[in-house]
Design a protein around this motif. Structure first.
Motif, mmCIF file in Angstrom:
data_model
loop_
_atom_site.group_PDB
_atom_site.id
_atom_site.type_symbol
_atom_site.label_atom_id
_atom_site.label_comp_id
_atom_site.label_asym_id
_atom_site.label_seq_id
_atom_site.Cartn_x
_atom_site.Cartn_y
_atom_site.Cartn_z
ATOM 1 N N LEU A 164 0.788 -1.229 0.000
ATOM 2 C CA LEU A 164 0.000 0.000 0.000
ATOM 3 C C LEU A 164 0.821 1.280 0.000
ATOM 4 N N VAL A 165 2.021 1.254 0.589
ATOM 5 C CA VAL A 165 2.817 2.483 0.628
ATOM 6 C C VAL A 165 3.155 3.002 -0.775
ATOM 7 N N PRO A 166 3.592 2.137 -1.722
ATOM 8 C CA PRO A 166 3.837 2.651 -3.076
ATOM 9 C C PRO A 166 2.595 3.265 -3.715
ATOM 10 N N ILE A 167 1.414 2.750 -3.374
ATOM 11 C CA ILE A 167 0.175 3.333 -3.900
ATOM 12 C C ILE A 167 -0.061 4.700 -3.269
ATOM 13 N N ALA A 168 0.113 4.792 -1.944
ATOM 14 C CA ALA A 168 -0.126 6.053 -1.244
ATOM 15 C C ALA A 168 0.877 7.137 -1.635
ATOM 16 N N THR A 169 2.104 6.721 -1.951
ATOM 17 C CA THR A 169 3.134 7.702 -2.316
ATOM 18 C C THR A 169 3.090 8.086 -3.784
ATOM 19 N N GLY A 170 2.205 7.449 -4.546
ATOM 20 C CA GLY A 170 2.101 7.787 -5.964
ATOM 21 C C GLY A 170 3.090 7.057 -6.843
ATOM 22 N N GLU A 171 3.862 6.135 -6.273
ATOM 23 C CA GLU A 171 4.822 5.373 -7.075
ATOM 24 C C GLU A 171 4.144 4.267 -7.867
ATOM 25 N N THR A 179 -2.412 -2.039 -8.936
ATOM 26 C CA THR A 179 -2.567 -2.804 -7.699
ATOM 27 C C THR A 179 -2.072 -4.240 -7.873
ATOM 28 N N LEU A 180 -2.445 -4.851 -9.006
ATOM 29 C CA LEU A 180 -1.996 -6.220 -9.278
ATOM 30 C C LEU A 180 -0.482 -6.289 -9.406
ATOM 31 N N LEU A 181 0.120 -5.229 -9.966
ATOM 32 C CA LEU A 181 1.571 -5.201 -10.087
ATOM 33 C C LEU A 181 2.233 -5.199 -8.718
ATOM 34 N N ILE A 182 1.714 -4.369 -7.809
ATOM 35 C CA ILE A 182 2.272 -4.306 -6.459
ATOM 36 C C ILE A 182 2.069 -5.636 -5.733
ATOM 37 N N VAL A 183 0.857 -6.194 -5.869
ATOM 38 C CA VAL A 183 0.584 -7.489 -5.236
ATOM 39 C C VAL A 183 1.513 -8.561 -5.799
ATOM 40 N N GLY A 184 1.675 -8.539 -7.122
ATOM 41 C CA GLY A 184 2.565 -9.514 -7.760
ATOM 42 C C GLY A 184 3.996 -9.381 -7.286
ATOM 43 N N LYS A 185 4.475 -8.141 -7.166
ATOM 44 C CA LYS A 185 5.841 -7.925 -6.672
ATOM 45 C C LYS A 185 5.989 -8.419 -5.240
ATOM 46 N N ALA A 186 4.947 -8.174 -4.423
ATOM 47 C CA ALA A 186 5.001 -8.642 -3.038
ATOM 48 C C ALA A 186 5.050 -10.160 -2.986
ATOM 49 N N VAL A 187 4.219 -10.810 -3.801
ATOM 50 C CA VAL A 187 4.186 -12.273 -3.826
ATOM 51 C C VAL A 187 5.539 -12.827 -4.273
ATOM 52 N N LEU A 237 25.188 -8.917 7.292
ATOM 53 C CA LEU A 237 25.255 -8.870 5.830
ATOM 54 C C LEU A 237 23.980 -9.447 5.223
ATOM 55 N N ILE A 238 23.485 -10.538 5.797
ATOM 56 C CA ILE A 238 22.231 -11.130 5.314
ATOM 57 C C ILE A 238 21.079 -10.143 5.487
ATOM 58 N N ALA A 239 21.024 -9.495 6.650
ATOM 59 C CA ALA A 239 19.956 -8.515 6.901
ATOM 60 C C ALA A 239 19.983 -7.399 5.877
ATOM 61 N N VAL A 240 21.174 -6.875 5.602
ATOM 62 C CA VAL A 240 21.296 -5.768 4.653
ATOM 63 C C VAL A 240 20.987 -6.226 3.226
ATOM 64 N N LEU A 241 21.494 -7.410 2.850
ATOM 65 C CA LEU A 241 21.286 -7.894 1.479
ATOM 66 C C LEU A 241 19.814 -8.185 1.196
ATOM 67 N N VAL A 242 19.138 -8.847 2.143
ATOM 68 C CA VAL A 242 17.717 -9.116 1.932
ATOM 69 C C VAL A 242 16.927 -7.805 2.003
ATOM 70 N N GLY A 243 17.390 -6.867 2.826
ATOM 71 C CA GLY A 243 16.785 -5.537 2.837
ATOM 72 C C GLY A 243 16.928 -4.842 1.494
ATOM 73 N N LEU A 244 18.113 -4.961 0.884
ATOM 74 C CA LEU A 244 18.336 -4.389 -0.444
ATOM 75 C C LEU A 244 17.480 -5.095 -1.496
ATOM 76 N N LEU A 245 17.300 -6.413 -1.329
ATOM 77 C CA LEU A 245 16.420 -7.145 -2.245
ATOM 78 C C LEU A 245 14.997 -6.600 -2.154
ATOM 79 N N PHE A 249 12.529 -4.418 -5.018
ATOM 80 C CA PHE A 249 11.134 -4.694 -5.360
ATOM 81 C C PHE A 249 10.223 -3.520 -5.009
ATOM 82 N N GLY A 250 10.826 -2.431 -4.549
ATOM 83 C CA GLY A 250 10.048 -1.237 -4.226
ATOM 84 C C GLY A 250 9.533 -1.195 -2.807
ATOM 85 N N PHE A 251 10.022 -2.081 -1.926
ATOM 86 C CA PHE A 251 9.570 -2.126 -0.550
ATOM 87 C C PHE A 251 10.613 -1.493 0.365
#
Length: 411
Positions: A164-171, A179-187, A237-245, A249-251
């Motif tokens: 929802l944040v990308p939708i609220a921010t206009g991204e 919406t389906l794109l964001i849901v798909g990226k999340a999945v 390093l794992i925390a940062v790398l998965v955070g970067l991943l 994806f826009g999260f």
């Protein structure tokens, strides 16, 4: 002031905040925010932080969310879902709807209302468990129900933040395709995290061990390098790398960091023959120290620095904050307690304790507030101050209500 000097001031304020938290038995987060606001209004800290401090604070919230995921026992969590799903569902839905419609009534902006609802959805697990532990209730059935429900709330809230944040921010557009794109990226993101946790990290066992190169490198082998000397570095390093991943994806990177912590299993630390060292417990202690004692708190102090004190503004938003607090208090306690009684089969004293224990708002709420106010300027100043005051009132109510209900709970 030099950037390092600013960091020194912030760390000194963290030390004072921790001392005050111990004396008052309130969550240190409240005192971090208080000292941040105090120091910026006394002009000890600048209103606009240098990039070094903002990036350091960003790293702090990533490590905090990783630590919260890391301290969860995934197996116990999965076993408790059946009893706690209703508490998590209704205990999150009610505050979201209360915050959304009250914010929509106050400010008439759906994006502001949406982010206010998201900010007020997830329960502060650490705040509640610390409060229960201080009252000797951390091993009760109510504590287990709170813990599992709060974790479910956090995971669901993280997913909604991601969507929802990308939708609220206009991204992303509000259209069906967007919406389906964001849901798909999340999945896709959560599938990738599942693959990492289910197949990549445990390499060296099962079918995957026969794959050249990859089959020889499992997380256990990486953590065991140099008799565990690089364990903490590997975990961060794992925390940062998965955070970067997640960021790719826009999260928010905190989404990835939390999931990274959740999928790291205790058995990965069963290396070497030295039984005198519990590498898992040692890693937990160090990660918690980094997250909650010296890097993570920088995030909350800098967030508190957004509270430029204006008496007229505080007085103007106080009615809204009190109304939002009252609505959330009633909605959270009622929804969580009823769900605990009728979907989790808890008795009434435990059900009400669960309701009180789910009042707190901390890490994820401040992540959403930071995204909405600092990064994207969606929240108005009035909305920001209203949320901060409401969060303060909710967090203060957790130790107070738990202590008040303890006598009836144990009788």
């Amino acid at each position: 002031m030099h950037d390092i000097a600013i960091l020194a001031v912030i760390w000194f304020s963290v030390f004072l905040a921790s001392f005050m938290a111990h004396k008052t038995r309130l969550t240190p987060v409240l005192w971090y925010l208080f000292f941040g606001a105090l120091l910026v209004n006394l002009q000890v800290l600048p209103e606009k932080m240098p990039i070094f401090i903002t990036d350091f604070a960003e790293l702090g919230i990533i490590i905090i969310m990783f630590a919260l995921g890391f301290e969860e026992d995934t197996n116990n969590f999965l076993k408790s879902i059946k009893r706690s799903w209703g508490i998590a569902l209704f205990g999150a839905l009610a505050p979201f709807l209360v915050a959304y419609f009250i914010a929509l009534f106050f400010w008439g902006d759906k994006n502001i209302a949406l982010l206010c609802g998201l900010a007020m959805t997830a329960t502060a697990v650490s705040l509640t468990m610390v409060s229960l532990k201080s009252e000797g209730l951390s091993q009760s059935s109510a504590a287990t129900g709170i813990m599992t429900s709060a974790v479910l709330d956090d995971i669901a809230s993280l997913a909604f933040v991601a969507i929802l944040v990308p939708i609220a921010t206009g991204e992303a557009s509000v259209s069906l395709d967007g919406t389906l794109l964001i849901v798909g990226k999340a999945v896709v993101f959560f599938i990738l995290v599942t693959i990492i946790g289910g197949w990549l990290f445990p390499t060296g066992s099962g079918m995957i061990k026969h794959i050249p190169l990859i089959g020889k490198v499992g997380l256990r082998n990486i953590l065991a390098m140099g008799r565990g000397e690089y364990t903490i570095l590997s975990l961060l390093l794992i925390a940062v790398l998965v955070g970067l991943l997640a960021h790719e994806f826009g999260f928010h990177p905190a989404v990835g960091a939390y999931m990274a912590g959740l999928i790291i299993q205790k058995e990965y630390f069963d290396f070497h023959q030295d039984k005198d060292i519990d590498f898992y417990h040692q890693a937990r202690e160090i990660i918690d120290n980094v997250a909650f004692s010296w890097i993570g708190p920088v995030f909350f102090v800098t967030l508190g620095c957004q509270l430029i004190f204006e008496l007229e503004l505080f007085l103007s938003v106080l009615p809204e904050a009190l109304m939002l607090f009252a609505g959330l208090f009633i909605g959270q306690v009622a929804s969580a307690s009823l769900a605990a009684k009728y979907t989790g089969s808890f008795d009434w004293p435990s059900s009400l304790m669960i309701g009180f224990g789910m009042l707190g708002r901390a890490e994820l709420a401040f992540v959403v507030i930071n995204i909405a106010y600092v990064q994207h300027k969606i929240l108005s100043v009035e909305a920001f101050y209203t949320l901060m005051l409401t969060t303060f009132f909710l967090n203060c109510s957790v130790p107070l209500t738990i202590r008040w209900w303890k006598g009836k709970f144990q009788s």
